[in-house]
Design a protein around this motif. Structure first.
Motif, mmCIF file in Angstrom:
data_model
loop_
_atom_site.group_PDB
_atom_site.id
_atom_site.type_symbol
_atom_site.label_atom_id
_atom_site.label_comp_id
_atom_site.label_asym_id
_atom_site.label_seq_id
_atom_site.Cartn_x
_atom_site.Cartn_y
_atom_site.Cartn_z
ATOM 1 N N ALA A 48 60.618 2.731 -12.131
ATOM 2 C CA ALA A 48 60.421 2.648 -10.681
ATOM 3 C C ALA A 48 59.984 1.251 -10.243
ATOM 4 C CB ALA A 48 59.392 3.674 -10.255
ATOM 5 N N GLN A 49 59.061 0.657 -11.005
ATOM 6 C CA GLN A 49 58.530 -0.653 -10.628
ATOM 7 C C GLN A 49 59.646 -1.709 -10.570
ATOM 8 O OE1 GLN A 49 55.199 -1.102 -9.868
ATOM 9 N NE2 GLN A 49 55.825 -3.136 -9.160
ATOM 10 N N LYS A 50 60.490 -1.726 -11.596
ATOM 11 C CA LYS A 50 61.556 -2.729 -11.661
ATOM 12 C C LYS A 50 62.579 -2.503 -10.537
ATOM 13 C CE LYS A 50 64.787 -5.038 -14.763
ATOM 14 N NZ LYS A 50 65.837 -5.163 -13.770
ATOM 15 N N ILE A 51 62.952 -1.239 -10.349
ATOM 16 C CA ILE A 51 63.946 -0.933 -9.299
ATOM 17 C C ILE A 51 63.382 -1.310 -7.924
ATOM 18 C CG2 ILE A 51 65.139 0.979 -8.129
ATOM 19 C CD1 ILE A 51 65.492 2.224 -10.918
ATOM 20 N N TYR A 52 62.092 -1.037 -7.726
ATOM 21 C CA TYR A 52 61.425 -1.380 -6.468
ATOM 22 C C TYR A 52 61.557 -2.888 -6.195
ATOM 23 C CZ TYR A 52 57.333 -2.491 -3.528
ATOM 24 O OH TYR A 52 56.491 -2.985 -2.555
ATOM 25 N N GLU A 53 61.267 -3.694 -7.238
ATOM 26 C CA GLU A 53 61.353 -5.154 -7.078
ATOM 27 C C GLU A 53 62.797 -5.597 -6.837
ATOM 28 O OE1 GLU A 53 59.478 -6.473 -10.668
ATOM 29 O OE2 GLU A 53 57.504 -5.706 -10.032
ATOM 30 N N ASP A 54 63.742 -5.013 -7.578
ATOM 31 C CA ASP A 54 65.163 -5.365 -7.398
ATOM 32 C C ASP A 54 65.640 -5.040 -5.982
ATOM 33 O OD1 ASP A 54 65.191 -6.176 -9.992
ATOM 34 O OD2 ASP A 54 66.332 -4.466 -10.785
ATOM 35 N N LEU A 55 65.229 -3.858 -5.479
ATOM 36 C CA LEU A 55 65.686 -3.445 -4.149
ATOM 37 C C LEU A 55 65.018 -4.274 -3.044
ATOM 38 C CD1 LEU A 55 65.958 0.449 -4.408
ATOM 39 C CD2 LEU A 55 67.732 -1.245 -4.676
ATOM 40 N N GLN A 56 63.788 -4.709 -3.304
ATOM 41 C CA GLN A 56 63.124 -5.595 -2.341
ATOM 42 C C GLN A 56 63.947 -6.870 -2.153
ATOM 43 O OE1 GLN A 56 59.074 -5.938 -3.928
ATOM 44 N NE2 GLN A 56 58.295 -5.324 -1.920
ATOM 45 N N SER A 57 64.362 -7.451 -3.279
ATOM 46 C CA SER A 57 65.123 -8.707 -3.167
ATOM 47 C C SER A 57 66.515 -8.455 -2.576
ATOM 48 C CB SER A 57 65.225 -9.413 -4.516
ATOM 49 O OG SER A 57 65.847 -8.572 -5.449
ATOM 50 N N PHE A 58 67.040 -7.231 -2.721
ATOM 51 C CA PHE A 58 68.393 -6.916 -2.207
ATOM 52 C C PHE A 58 68.358 -6.598 -0.704
ATOM 53 C CE2 PHE A 58 72.127 -4.297 -1.428
ATOM 54 C CZ PHE A 58 73.122 -4.914 -2.185
ATOM 55 N N PHE A 59 67.330 -5.847 -0.244
ATOM 56 C CA PHE A 59 67.339 -5.340 1.140
ATOM 57 C C PHE A 59 66.431 -6.085 2.112
ATOM 58 C CE2 PHE A 59 68.916 -1.474 -1.031
ATOM 59 C CZ PHE A 59 70.025 -1.201 -0.234
ATOM 60 N N GLU A 60 65.300 -6.633 1.605
ATOM 61 C CA GLU A 60 64.363 -7.270 2.541
ATOM 62 C C GLU A 60 64.863 -8.653 2.939
ATOM 63 O OE1 GLU A 60 60.467 -6.902 0.764
ATOM 64 O OE2 GLU A 60 60.260 -4.845 1.453
ATOM 65 N N PRO A 61 64.563 -9.143 4.115
ATOM 66 C CA PRO A 61 63.646 -8.596 5.123
ATOM 67 C C PRO A 61 64.293 -7.582 6.082
ATOM 68 C CG PRO A 61 64.402 -10.737 5.836
ATOM 69 C CD PRO A 61 65.075 -10.477 4.513
ATOM 70 N N THR A 62 65.626 -7.354 5.995
ATOM 71 C CA THR A 62 66.280 -6.458 6.968
ATOM 72 C C THR A 62 65.692 -5.050 6.918
ATOM 73 O OG1 THR A 62 68.286 -7.686 6.414
ATOM 74 C CG2 THR A 62 68.543 -5.783 7.874
ATOM 75 N N PHE A 63 65.508 -4.512 5.686
ATOM 76 C CA PHE A 63 64.969 -3.163 5.536
ATOM 77 C C PHE A 63 63.757 -3.192 4.612
ATOM 78 C CE2 PHE A 63 69.648 -2.700 6.006
ATOM 79 C CZ PHE A 63 69.653 -2.107 7.261
ATOM 80 N N ALA A 64 62.705 -2.453 4.989
ATOM 81 C CA ALA A 64 61.456 -2.440 4.210
ATOM 82 C C ALA A 64 61.527 -1.391 3.095
ATOM 83 C CB ALA A 64 60.275 -2.148 5.127
ATOM 84 N N VAL A 65 61.027 -1.792 1.906
ATOM 85 C CA VAL A 65 61.073 -0.910 0.732
ATOM 86 C C VAL A 65 59.645 -0.500 0.332
ATOM 87 C CG1 VAL A 65 61.942 -0.655 -1.638
ATOM 88 C CG2 VAL A 65 63.082 -2.245 -0.063
ATOM 89 N N GLY A 66 59.443 0.795 0.044
ATOM 90 C CA GLY A 66 58.132 1.298 -0.409
ATOM 91 C C GLY A 66 58.246 1.911 -1.802
ATOM 92 N N LEU A 67 57.111 2.041 -2.478
ATOM 93 C CA LEU A 67 57.093 2.614 -3.838
ATOM 94 C C LEU A 67 56.090 3.766 -3.901
ATOM 95 C CD1 LEU A 67 57.803 2.516 -6.909
ATOM 96 C CD2 LEU A 67 55.997 0.820 -7.163
ATOM 97 N N LEU A 68 56.533 4.878 -4.497
ATOM 98 C CA LEU A 68 55.686 6.058 -4.608
ATOM 99 C C LEU A 68 55.798 6.600 -6.030
ATOM 100 C CD1 LEU A 68 54.082 8.115 -2.713
ATOM 101 C CD2 LEU A 68 56.191 9.414 -2.632
ATOM 102 N N HIS A 69 54.660 6.790 -6.719
ATOM 103 C CA HIS A 69 54.739 7.400 -8.050
ATOM 104 C C HIS A 69 53.485 8.208 -8.353
ATOM 105 C CE1 HIS A 69 51.959 4.443 -9.719
ATOM 106 N NE2 HIS A 69 52.716 3.457 -9.260
#
Length: 676
Positions: free
Chosen positions: A482-503
């Motif tokens: 989850a942590q790695k995917i969260y970081e990857d998606l942050q760089s892919f989607f932000e700043p247009t879309f905000a990404v959160g992490l829940l575990h």
């Protein structure tokens, strides 16, 4: 006596008794019914008829002395040559040095092992000695302390000394009707079958007996429940209930109306309600629960709703507050996070009857939680609570009616077994206007294409879940975390879309904060482990991407898929997986072919078995010795019908042919054989 401890047998001292106990063997009876899990074909074969890598039994003469050599740490190899019909071949035994004494030059010997045609060699597994062998050798689950041969010897000894005490417990009528083998003969043949035909007959008898005894116990419970006419009578106000239904902002489906009527009939009846409400994800079980609780309050009683997580409790609280906005009903929420001052107030109001409906987690079953007059207990996602937890909540009142709810669609075969003593209501249709969720299966290299497409969907104002199985790196499992995917998606989607992490390792307050942000659309993408599986309702979320989807069971995938498709827009579930085996591929196929939870659960049961779907300890599912509710579903059905028929015969226990059965059930009831 079969109930005697295994120490009654020669050679079973304290140490061996403890080792046997670890295998679940404590009495003579549990030893004699400790059945093999498979059988090896040990008929003697000729070299001319065997295949490469086949497990075979070969008889021949020892033509070279047995030589033992050592290699590695505590490793040994025992080697000698054998001759069969002028053909000489090599035999090797690894790490069994004690077999050397059994190999005598120029004598006949029978060896079981794996044949290597290229090397013309046999890797030995056991030595039978000379003489006639049985065709089948039983293989038991054993431990380091108890070897196969030790167990077999003890079982033989058990039969010699106590075999005559094995009594028939099935009525003669059933034995004749289904042409069943006698009990003593069947138990013996399970261990020492002379041929495959005899083993099959013995197994057929044992399977039927296990199912029939279990069903007799369940049907007995059901009869006792029905006979108990002194349960609560909740004389609810049907006019108030009808007006409440009329003012709902939507119309109930036919299935919701049907199950509400079934539940309401139980409330009014003096018989104690024990009902299971099954409904697929999004079928509208919550509104049915709300109607049942409302009816209870109009009868002057309190209702309780227990759920497995705080997030789900909070969500139910919000929806109930909205539902009962115009009604004179007091609702309270009690969870582990409830502050002590507020908790004190809730407990006081609950005890004096001011609170009508209490919603909460297992905090509801703490000792100091007292109701003034509890009339109805509803447990949501009930298989997540142990049987004892459910019992404690039931005992908070005087025989309150009980409704269990589950969104895990339970196949009919499982419902018969696990919930045979309950009545079952099923919501088998989705509310009008629900658009079926489209499910697609893609391979990991296509993930970037999926995310590009997701950008377009989110540009329309929608939100997305991304689910992954692990939180931290694991050397053993090649699973992205989850942590790695969260970081990857942050760089892919932000700043247009905000990404959160829940575990799962977050504190409850942190989880609630993240979920709240996602619900309010402050976060457009939520990367999560399966903590969002149950009860999260975000109608704006239309995309569900599940990474390494083949790591999840079908029922879990279906639950996760149900988190989207809750609004008016088309929703999608994307399974990202590269399954390494046929079961994984089959799961992906099932998910893309159907959105029907009952079909999904039938296939899940066939692929995984019942214990894995529910977790054996929580579901209260019995652990049968031989019977399998998937493989032998038809026998289970027959056993249920026979048990139902017998319990309908008044005072069947006094009929001579049923005496042994009645005694056996009474004994097992004392020992609580089937239930925790």
């Amino acid at each position: 006596m079969l109930t005697q401890a295994v120490t009654a047998l020669a050679g079973v001292g304290k140490k061996r008794q403890d080792a046997l106990a670890e295998l679940g063997i404590t009495t003579i009876e549990s030893l004699l019914t400790y059945y093999p899990f498979r059988y090896e074909d040990v008929q003697e074969r000729q070299l001319s008829e065997i295949q490469d890598q086949e497990k075979v039994t070969l008889k021949g003469t020892v033509v070279s002395p047995a030589v033992m050599s050592r290699f590695g740490y505590k490793k040994t190899r025992l080697q000698f040559r054998m001759m069969q019909n002028h053909d000489v071949f090599q035999v090797s035994f690894f790490n069994q040095p004690y077999l050397k004494d059994k190999v005598v030059l120029a004598e006949e010997i029978v060896v079981y092992g794996k044949w290597d045609a290229k090397r013309k060699a046999l890797t030995g597994m056991k030595i039978f000695g000379s003489g006639k062998q049985d065709s089948f050798a039983p293989v038991y689950h054993v431990s380091k302390q108890i070897r196969q041969t030790t167990l077999q010897e003890l079982i033989k000894q058990g039969f010699l000394q106590y075999g005559e005490q094995i009594e028939e417990i099935l009525p003669i009528q059933l034995i004749e009707k289904y042409r069943l083998m006698a009990r003593k003969q069947a138990i013996y043949a399970m261990h020492f079958p002379t041929n495959m035909e005899e083993y099959k007959k013995a197994k057929r008898r044992v399977v039927f007996e296990e199912f029939f005894l279990f069903q007799m116990k369940l049907q007995g419970l059901k009869q006792a429940e029905k006979a108990e006419v002194n349960g609560l009578v909740l004389s609810y106000d049907s006019q108030l209930l009808k007006s409440f239904i009329k003012q709902l902002p939507f119309e109930l489906t036919a299935a919701q109306k049907r199950v509400t009527n079934e539940i309401c009939a139980d409330l009014k009846s003096p018989k104690h309600m024990q009902r299971l409400l099954q409904g697929d994800v999004g079928s509208g079980k919550t509104i049915v629960a709300a109607l049942a609780l409302y009816a209870t309050t109009t009868a002057g009683f309190q209702g309780a709703l227990m759920v497995p997580t705080e997030i789900l409790a909070q969500q139910h609280m919000e929806s109930f507050v909205t539902l009962f906005d115009q009604m004179d009903i007091t609702i309270a929420l009690l969870t582990g996070s409830t502050k002590s001052k507020e908790r004190k107030e809730i407990l006081t109001e609950l005890k004096n009857g001011t609170i009508d409906i209490l919603i909460g987690t297992h905090a509801l079953i703490q000792e100091d939680v007292d109701f003034a007059y509890l009339g109805l207990v509803i447990t949501d996602e009930q298989h997540r609570f142990g049987v004892n937890q459910r019992k404690i909540l039931r005992e908070k009142g005087w025989k309150p009616d009980v409704l269990f709810m589950t969104a895990t669609p339970i196949p009919r075969t499982l419902a018969i077994t696990a919930y045979g003593e309950m009545d079952v209501s099923v919501i088998d249709e989705l509310p009008k206007g629900r658009i079926p969720i489209e499910t697609r299966w893609v391979r990991p290299p296509q993930l970037e294409t999926v995310l590009e497409w997701a950008k377009k969907e989110m540009a329309k104002g929608h939100q997305m879940y991304v689910i992954c199985p692990l939180i931290e790196e694991s050397e053993m499992l090649d699973v992205q975390n989850a942590q790695k995917i969260y970081e990857d998606l942050q760089s892919f989607f932000e700043p247009t879309f905000a990404v959160g992490l829940l575990h799962g390792r977050m504190k409850p307050t942190e989880k609630e904060q993240i979920m709240e942000q996602f619900k309010e659309n402050e976060l457009q993408i939520l990367v999560s482990t399966t903590v969002i599986e149950v009860g999260v309702n975000v109608p704006n979320a239309t995309l569900m991407v599940i990474i390494d989807a083949d790591r999840f069971g079908l029922a879990q995938l279906h639950q996760l898929r149900g988190r989207v498709g809750r609004g008016a827009s088309a929703s999608y579930c994307i399974l990202v997986a590269n399954p390494k085996n046929e079961v994984g591929k089959e799961r992906m196929k099932v998910m893309t072919e159907t959105t029907n939870g009952f079909i999904v659960s039938e296939r899940d049961l066939a692929l995984r078995g019942p214990g894995e779907i529910f977790g054996q300890r929580q579901s209260g599912l019995p652990e049968f010795l031989i019977a399998d509710i998937v493989e032998h579903a038809n026998v289970l059905e027959v056993a249920k019908q026979e048990a139902e028929w017998l319990w309908k015969q008044s005072n069947w226990q006094v009929v001579p042919s049923y005496h042994a059965l009645a005694n056996y059930l009474e004994e097992s009831h004392k020992e609580n054989v089937f239930f925790d």
